[in-house]
Enzyme design. Structure first.
Site, PDB file in Angstrom:
ATOM      1  N   GLN A 153       0.852  -1.195   0.000  1.00 53.24           N
ATOM      2  CA  GLN A 153       0.000   0.000   0.000  1.00 53.24           C
ATOM      3  C   GLN A 153       0.888   1.245   0.000  1.00 53.24           C
ATOM      4  O   GLN A 153       1.077   1.885   1.026  1.00 53.24           O
ATOM      5  CB  GLN A 153      -0.888  -0.026   1.249  1.00 53.24           C
ATOM      6  CG  GLN A 153      -1.924   1.045   1.296  1.00 53.24           C
ATOM      7  CD  GLN A 153      -3.145   0.665   0.504  1.00 53.24           C
ATOM      8  OE1 GLN A 153      -3.614  -0.453   0.592  1.00 53.24           O
ATOM      9  NE2 GLN A 153      -3.657   1.596  -0.258  1.00 53.24           N
ATOM     10  N   PHE A 154       1.409   1.626  -1.172  1.00 50.82           N
ATOM     11  CA  PHE A 154       2.298   2.781  -1.243  1.00 50.82           C
ATOM     12  C   PHE A 154       1.591   4.074  -0.857  1.00 50.82           C
ATOM     13  O   PHE A 154       2.221   5.039  -0.426  1.00 50.82           O
ATOM     14  CB  PHE A 154       2.936   2.917  -2.629  1.00 50.82           C
ATOM     15  CG  PHE A 154       2.005   3.435  -3.694  1.00 50.82           C
ATOM     16  CD1 PHE A 154       1.952   4.794  -3.972  1.00 50.82           C
ATOM     17  CD2 PHE A 154       1.198   2.566  -4.412  1.00 50.82           C
ATOM     18  CE1 PHE A 154       1.094   5.289  -4.953  1.00 50.82           C
ATOM     19  CE2 PHE A 154       0.350   3.040  -5.385  1.00 50.82           C
ATOM     20  CZ  PHE A 154       0.292   4.409  -5.655  1.00 50.82           C
ATOM     21  N   THR A 155       0.266   4.105  -0.947  1.00 51.00           N
ATOM     22  CA  THR A 155      -0.469   5.330  -0.629  1.00 51.00           C
ATOM     23  C   THR A 155      -0.417   5.681   0.862  1.00 51.00           C
ATOM     24  O   THR A 155      -0.821   6.784   1.240  1.00 51.00           O
ATOM     25  CB  THR A 155      -1.942   5.232  -1.098  1.00 51.00           C
ATOM     26  OG1 THR A 155      -2.567   4.131  -0.446  1.00 51.00           O
ATOM     27  CG2 THR A 155      -2.022   5.076  -2.603  1.00 51.00           C
TER      28      THR A 155
END
Length: 150
Positions: A78-80
């Site tokens: 989950q890079f966000t």
């Protein structure tokens, strides 16, 4: 590394209409990796999560870790989680690690957590468009950041 840990009754990840992973009671972990992260971050986080006592004991008190319930884990990249929203309303992700850093650390974290739990962990697919479904139990949701260990 940043992680959002959700105590779940059930969680699954679907890619292109096909279930990639599904678990029963345990943790759904959304994992973000930043440029400064190292193997030490992965080790600390896997150890901390595997010992997290947020499941109910016989008295209904959150005092049992995931081992005590025989729980499972599902880890989704989950890079966000590294969104920067300081300027305007369109977030940027300049702190999120590039693939050559994030993919190996994501895989290392999954392996370390699997070792800590003594069983395989479910995963998503790094970089894929995923549909994540869960039944949050409690709800219990905890955020951890390896840069803020105190």
């Amino acid at each position: 590394m940043r992680a959002v840990i959700q105590r779940v009754q059930h969680a699954s990840v679907t890619i292109d209409g096909k279930t990639k992973s599904a678990i029963g009671p345990g943790f759904l972990i959304l994992l973000g990796v930043c440029e400064e992260d190292t193997s030490e971050d992965a080790e600390w986080l896997a150890k901390k999560i595997s010992g997290l006592r947020v499941f109910d004991d016989e008295n209904g008190v959150m005092n049992v870790d995931i081992h005590g319930i025989g729980g499972d884990a599902l880890v989704v990249s989950q890079f966000t989680l590294f969104a920067s929203y300081k300027k305007g309303n369109r977030p940027s992700w300049f702190r999120a690690a590039r693939h050559e850093i994030s993919v190996p650390l994501y895989e290392e974290f999954c392996a370390l957590l699997s070792d800590a739990l003594g069983k395989p962990v479910g995963t998503g697919e790094f970089g894929a468009e995923m549909k994540v479904e869960l039944i949050n139990d409690g709800p219990v949701t905890i955020c951890m950041d390896t840069k803020n260990k105190e």
